[in-house]
Design a protein around this motif. Sequence first.
Motif, mmCIF file in Angstrom:
data_model
loop_
_atom_site.group_PDB
_atom_site.id
_atom_site.type_symbol
_atom_site.label_atom_id
_atom_site.label_comp_id
_atom_site.label_asym_id
_atom_site.label_seq_id
_atom_site.Cartn_x
_atom_site.Cartn_y
_atom_site.Cartn_z
ATOM 1 N N PRO A 1 47.204 47.108 26.219
ATOM 2 C CA PRO A 1 47.596 48.506 25.998
ATOM 3 C C PRO A 1 48.035 48.757 24.560
ATOM 4 C CG PRO A 1 49.316 47.338 27.179
ATOM 5 C CD PRO A 1 48.160 46.394 27.093
ATOM 6 N N THR A 2 47.721 49.943 24.057
ATOM 7 C CA THR A 2 48.206 50.372 22.744
ATOM 8 C C THR A 2 49.447 51.244 22.954
ATOM 9 O OG1 THR A 2 46.954 52.449 22.643
ATOM 10 C CG2 THR A 2 45.802 50.424 21.972
ATOM 11 N N THR A 3 49.953 51.785 21.870
ATOM 12 C CA THR A 3 51.112 52.673 21.979
ATOM 13 C C THR A 3 50.697 54.113 22.266
ATOM 14 O OG1 THR A 3 51.104 53.019 19.576
ATOM 15 C CG2 THR A 3 52.499 51.251 20.438
ATOM 16 N N LYS A 4 49.404 54.370 22.322
ATOM 17 C CA LYS A 4 48.929 55.728 22.572
ATOM 18 C C LYS A 4 48.924 56.000 24.074
ATOM 19 C CE LYS A 4 45.324 59.075 21.464
ATOM 20 N NZ LYS A 4 44.017 59.331 20.800
ATOM 21 N N ILE A 5 49.905 56.747 24.517
ATOM 22 C CA ILE A 5 50.062 57.094 25.930
ATOM 23 C C ILE A 5 50.204 58.607 26.035
ATOM 24 C CG2 ILE A 5 51.487 56.818 28.004
ATOM 25 C CD1 ILE A 5 52.461 54.160 26.814
ATOM 26 N N VAL A 6 49.497 59.202 26.971
ATOM 27 C CA VAL A 6 49.578 60.653 27.179
ATOM 28 C C VAL A 6 50.006 60.942 28.609
ATOM 29 C CG1 VAL A 6 48.258 62.811 27.322
ATOM 30 C CG2 VAL A 6 47.897 61.245 25.401
ATOM 31 N N ASP A 7 51.040 61.772 28.749
ATOM 32 C CA ASP A 7 51.490 62.233 30.058
ATOM 33 C C ASP A 7 51.023 63.668 30.264
ATOM 34 O OD1 ASP A 7 53.205 59.994 31.066
ATOM 35 O OD2 ASP A 7 54.273 60.401 29.204
ATOM 36 N N PHE A 8 50.471 63.936 31.442
ATOM 37 C CA PHE A 8 50.065 65.289 31.808
ATOM 38 C C PHE A 8 51.105 65.865 32.762
ATOM 39 C CE2 PHE A 8 45.968 63.076 31.016
ATOM 40 C CZ PHE A 8 45.531 63.835 29.938
ATOM 41 N N LYS A 9 51.600 67.050 32.441
ATOM 42 C CA LYS A 9 52.639 67.678 33.257
ATOM 43 C C LYS A 9 52.235 69.095 33.646
ATOM 44 C CE LYS A 9 56.253 64.963 30.953
ATOM 45 N NZ LYS A 9 57.503 64.999 30.157
ATOM 46 N N SER A 10 53.010 69.692 34.536
ATOM 47 C CA SER A 10 52.807 71.079 34.999
ATOM 48 C C SER A 10 51.353 71.356 35.373
ATOM 49 C CB SER A 10 53.265 72.064 33.905
ATOM 50 O OG SER A 10 54.590 71.830 33.537
ATOM 51 N N PRO A 11 50.773 70.556 36.262
ATOM 52 C CA PRO A 11 49.363 70.726 36.598
ATOM 53 C C PRO A 11 49.099 71.958 37.453
ATOM 54 C CG PRO A 11 50.333 69.093 38.038
ATOM 55 C CD PRO A 11 51.402 69.478 37.043
ATOM 56 N N LEU A 12 47.920 72.529 37.272
ATOM 57 C CA LEU A 12 47.489 73.675 38.069
ATOM 58 C C LEU A 12 45.981 73.619 38.268
ATOM 59 C CD1 LEU A 12 47.902 76.586 39.301
ATOM 60 C CD2 LEU A 12 47.401 77.442 37.006
ATOM 61 N N ALA A 13 45.532 73.693 39.514
ATOM 62 C CA ALA A 13 44.117 73.822 39.841
ATOM 63 C C ALA A 13 44.023 74.961 40.846
ATOM 64 C CB ALA A 13 43.572 72.524 40.446
ATOM 65 N N SER A 14 43.594 76.129 40.375
ATOM 66 C CA SER A 14 43.701 77.344 41.171
ATOM 67 C C SER A 14 42.362 78.055 41.338
ATOM 68 C CB SER A 14 44.694 78.297 40.499
ATOM 69 O OG SER A 14 44.710 79.553 41.145
ATOM 70 N N GLN A 15 42.218 78.746 42.467
ATOM 71 C CA GLN A 15 41.044 79.578 42.696
ATOM 72 C C GLN A 15 41.234 80.979 42.117
ATOM 73 O OE1 GLN A 15 39.400 79.477 46.679
ATOM 74 N NE2 GLN A 15 39.997 77.343 46.971
ATOM 75 N N ALA A 16 42.414 81.254 41.587
ATOM 76 C CA ALA A 16 42.664 82.531 40.907
ATOM 77 C C ALA A 16 42.064 82.466 39.512
ATOM 78 C CB ALA A 16 44.156 82.805 40.823
#
Length: 253
Positions: A226-241
């Motif tokens: 592993p490198t130090t490049k880490i990405v966290d994804f937050k506040s997810p939304l998958a909507s039909q709107a």
Amino acid sequence: MKKILLVLLVIIAVSCKNEAKKEIKKETIVAVKKEVFPTELGKVFEAHGGIDKWRKVKTLSFTKEDEVHTSDMNSRKILVNSPKYSLGFDGNEIWSLEEEKGSLKRDPAFYYNLYFYFYAMPFVLADDGIIYEKVADFVFEGINYPGYKISYKANVGTSPDDNYIVYYNAKTYQMEWLAYTVTFRTKSPVDNYKLIKYNAWENVNGFVLPKQITWYAKDKDDVYGPTTKIVDFKSPLASQAQLADSFFDKPIQ
């Protein structure tokens, strides 16, 4: 920008209310309902929520650091909004706007949809114009991960020479790794693959979408770590709107 964020919050509220909480060989093809993919790759899509259901998603959104990334899944219009800058694709052109000169330290044409692709895995590997090839397993710490190489027909997208390889768990069919090339600047095929480990997933309205990814690289002994490049994804939304087209327009100053 406050107006843009307010519209997004309205969509999130509507959504939450209405939706429930180098060897290549010939491959057998299986139909995933109305669409056709290689057998194992079809199972990967199913393990992550299913292509038929994914096709009904109209708005996809997530937060990366202080950036809110929002995409229209039909038109692939995108808005990336942060406190110091915004950029996006309005359906006709890629635009960017900085409130502080030099705050956007990347090329908007390269960056605007970069993390959309990383986040929408593995479903973006079912886009039109894709060629699938079975490849040799990726072996990491004694575990074999089967894989498929994804390439594109000529003139598909802004970088048709980009290649992806998705590696998945042989038992659960959940995606584990992504290898990819970058040809945005060279505009020609390359063999140097970058490697991402999909560390964590979460359930977002029935879809298994990434929560954290880490880049891996080879050390002096040619071993991946592993490198130090880490990405966290937050506040997810998958909507039909669906958001209004104007949501993706460049703000008027």
